[in-house]
Design a protein around this motif. Sequence first.
Motif, PDB file in Angstrom:
ATOM      1  N   UNK A   1       0.761  -1.147   0.148  1.00  0.00           N
ATOM      2  CA  UNK A   1      -0.059  -0.009   0.107  1.00  0.00           C
ATOM      3  C   UNK A   1       0.951   1.241  -0.035  1.00  0.00           C
ATOM      4  N   UNK A   2       2.037   1.245   0.466  1.00  0.00           N
ATOM      5  CA  UNK A   2       2.958   2.362   0.582  1.00  0.00           C
ATOM      6  C   UNK A   2       3.858   2.498  -0.630  1.00  0.00           C
ATOM      7  N   UNK A   3       3.618   1.449  -1.446  1.00  0.00           N
ATOM      8  CA  UNK A   3       4.603   1.332  -2.812  1.00  0.00           C
ATOM      9  C   UNK A   3       3.780   1.915  -4.015  1.00  0.00           C
ATOM     10  N   UNK A   4       4.547   2.180  -4.926  1.00  0.00           N
ATOM     11  CA  UNK A   4       3.862   2.886  -6.127  1.00  0.00           C
ATOM     12  C   UNK A   4       3.052   1.241  -6.547  1.00  0.00           C
ATOM     13  N   UNK A   5       1.932   1.648  -7.407  1.00  0.00           N
ATOM     14  CA  UNK A   5       1.316   0.505  -7.955  1.00  0.00           C
ATOM     15  C   UNK A   5       1.957  -0.233  -8.853  1.00  0.00           C
ATOM     16  N   UNK A   6       2.816   0.379  -9.834  1.00  0.00           N
ATOM     17  CA  UNK A   6       3.916  -0.102 -10.711  1.00  0.00           C
ATOM     18  C   UNK A   6       4.658  -0.963 -10.016  1.00  0.00           C
ATOM     19  N   UNK A   7       5.337  -0.713  -8.812  1.00  0.00           N
ATOM     20  CA  UNK A   7       6.122  -1.575  -8.258  1.00  0.00           C
ATOM     21  C   UNK A   7       5.757  -2.492  -7.341  1.00  0.00           C
ATOM     22  N   UNK A   8       4.537  -2.708  -6.969  1.00  0.00           N
ATOM     23  CA  UNK A   8       4.076  -3.763  -5.976  1.00  0.00           C
ATOM     24  C   UNK A   8       4.033  -5.179  -6.412  1.00  0.00           C
ATOM     25  N   UNK A   9       4.007  -5.482  -7.561  1.00  0.00           N
ATOM     26  CA  UNK A   9       3.977  -7.130  -7.679  1.00  0.00           C
ATOM     27  C   UNK A   9       5.470  -7.526  -7.449  1.00  0.00           C
ATOM     28  N   UNK A  10       6.449  -6.833  -7.974  1.00  0.00           N
ATOM     29  CA  UNK A  10       7.791  -7.082  -7.971  1.00  0.00           C
ATOM     30  C   UNK A  10       8.207  -6.955  -6.699  1.00  0.00           C
ATOM     31  N   UNK A  11       7.653  -5.927  -5.879  1.00  0.00           N
ATOM     32  CA  UNK A  11       8.180  -6.058  -4.434  1.00  0.00           C
ATOM     33  C   UNK A  11       7.490  -7.270  -3.502  1.00  0.00           C
ATOM     34  N   UNK A  12       6.251  -7.325  -3.858  1.00  0.00           N
ATOM     35  CA  UNK A  12       5.554  -8.549  -3.284  1.00  0.00           C
ATOM     36  C   UNK A  12       6.369  -9.879  -3.540  1.00  0.00           C
ATOM     37  N   UNK A  13       6.964 -10.404  -4.637  1.00  0.00           N
ATOM     38  CA  UNK A  13       7.532 -11.438  -4.882  1.00  0.00           C
ATOM     39  C   UNK A  13       9.012 -11.392  -4.321  1.00  0.00           C
ATOM     40  N   UNK A  14       9.281 -10.115  -4.293  1.00  0.00           N
ATOM     41  CA  UNK A  14      10.809 -10.131  -3.499  1.00  0.00           C
ATOM     42  C   UNK A  14      10.565 -10.534  -1.972  1.00  0.00           C
ATOM     43  N   UNK A  15       9.423  -9.921  -1.561  1.00  0.00           N
ATOM     44  CA  UNK A  15       9.422 -10.129  -0.043  1.00  0.00           C
ATOM     45  C   UNK A  15       9.250 -11.945   0.009  1.00  0.00           C
ATOM     46  N   UNK A  16       8.365 -12.349  -0.772  1.00  0.00           N
ATOM     47  CA  UNK A  16       8.214 -13.567  -0.487  1.00  0.00           C
ATOM     48  C   UNK A  16       9.463 -14.534  -0.872  1.00  0.00           C
ATOM     49  N   UNK A  17      10.261 -14.159  -1.678  1.00  0.00           N
ATOM     50  CA  UNK A  17      11.407 -15.102  -1.882  1.00  0.00           C
ATOM     51  C   UNK A  17      12.495 -14.739  -0.879  1.00  0.00           C
ATOM     52  N   UNK A  18      12.479 -13.499  -0.055  1.00  0.00           N
ATOM     53  CA  UNK A  18      13.550 -13.420   1.199  1.00  0.00           C
ATOM     54  C   UNK A  18      12.790 -14.228   2.238  1.00  0.00           C
ATOM     55  N   UNK A  19      11.670 -14.380   2.396  1.00  0.00           N
ATOM     56  CA  UNK A  19      11.096 -15.173   3.474  1.00  0.00           C
ATOM     57  C   UNK A  19      11.609 -16.643   3.065  1.00  0.00           C
ATOM     58  N   UNK A  20      11.402 -16.964   2.063  1.00  0.00           N
ATOM     59  CA  UNK A  20      11.822 -18.342   1.579  1.00  0.00           C
ATOM     60  C   UNK A  20      13.317 -18.568   1.911  1.00  0.00           C
TER      61      UNK A  20
ATOM     62  N   UNK B   1      17.619 -21.004   5.297  1.00  0.00           N
ATOM     63  CA  UNK B   1      18.864 -20.543   6.145  1.00  0.00           C
ATOM     64  C   UNK B   1      18.633 -20.957   7.821  1.00  0.00           C
ATOM     65  N   UNK B   2      17.163 -20.660   8.321  1.00  0.00           N
ATOM     66  CA  UNK B   2      17.104 -21.412   9.658  1.00  0.00           C
ATOM     67  C   UNK B   2      17.163 -22.793   9.678  1.00  0.00           C
ATOM     68  N   UNK B   3      16.292 -23.393   8.681  1.00  0.00           N
ATOM     69  CA  UNK B   3      16.624 -24.985   8.609  1.00  0.00           C
ATOM     70  C   UNK B   3      17.898 -25.477   8.553  1.00  0.00           C
ATOM     71  N   UNK B   4      18.593 -24.752   7.872  1.00  0.00           N
ATOM     72  CA  UNK B   4      20.454 -25.271   7.781  1.00  0.00           C
ATOM     73  C   UNK B   4      21.039 -24.845   8.982  1.00  0.00           C
ATOM     74  N   UNK B   5      20.779 -23.757   9.497  1.00  0.00           N
ATOM     75  CA  UNK B   5      21.676 -23.248  10.764  1.00  0.00           C
ATOM     76  C   UNK B   5      21.245 -23.279  11.932  1.00  0.00           C
ATOM     77  N   UNK B   6      19.807 -23.340  12.178  1.00  0.00           N
ATOM     78  CA  UNK B   6      19.220 -23.300  13.314  1.00  0.00           C
ATOM     79  C   UNK B   6      19.141 -21.754  13.939  1.00  0.00           C
ATOM     80  N   UNK B   7      19.718 -20.929  13.107  1.00  0.00           N
ATOM     81  CA  UNK B   7      19.780 -19.510  13.439  1.00  0.00           C
ATOM     82  C   UNK B   7      18.721 -18.579  12.694  1.00  0.00           C
ATOM     83  N   UNK B   8      18.431 -17.482  13.099  1.00  0.00           N
ATOM     84  CA  UNK B   8      17.562 -16.599  12.306  1.00  0.00           C
ATOM     85  C   UNK B   8      18.639 -15.776  11.298  1.00  0.00           C
TER      86      UNK B   8
END
Length: 98
Positions: free
Chosen positions: A17-36, A41-48
């Motif tokens: 909602x804070x992002x420009x409409x043209x940037x939203x989908x790219x930003x959304x996919x970026x957040x999902x990929x970072x969460x993945x 990383x947590x699964x491999x290291x046991x750390x955040x």
Amino acid sequence: MRPVLHGDASSAARVLLNAAPADRERLCNRMINKAELADIYVGHTGRLHPLFGNGSLMTVARTRPLANEPSFDDFQYCQCFEMVLRCLVQFRVTRMRS
């Protein structure tokens, strides 16, 4: 990525909602990929993950400015929330094919 709950989707939609409409989908996919990446990383290291946290979409979203949460009477918020859900579905479909 950790299981996605309402708060995860809401936080991501508030970022969009804070992002420009043209940037939203790219930003959304970026957040999902970072969460993945963080969850792996947590699964491999046991750390955040040092940048992306515990692997939840909410943790990734909350590293960015969030708009105040409006009600679903707000058309732009509904569009952002729907985009988060659509991107999550596409992410899951793509993972199943791999």
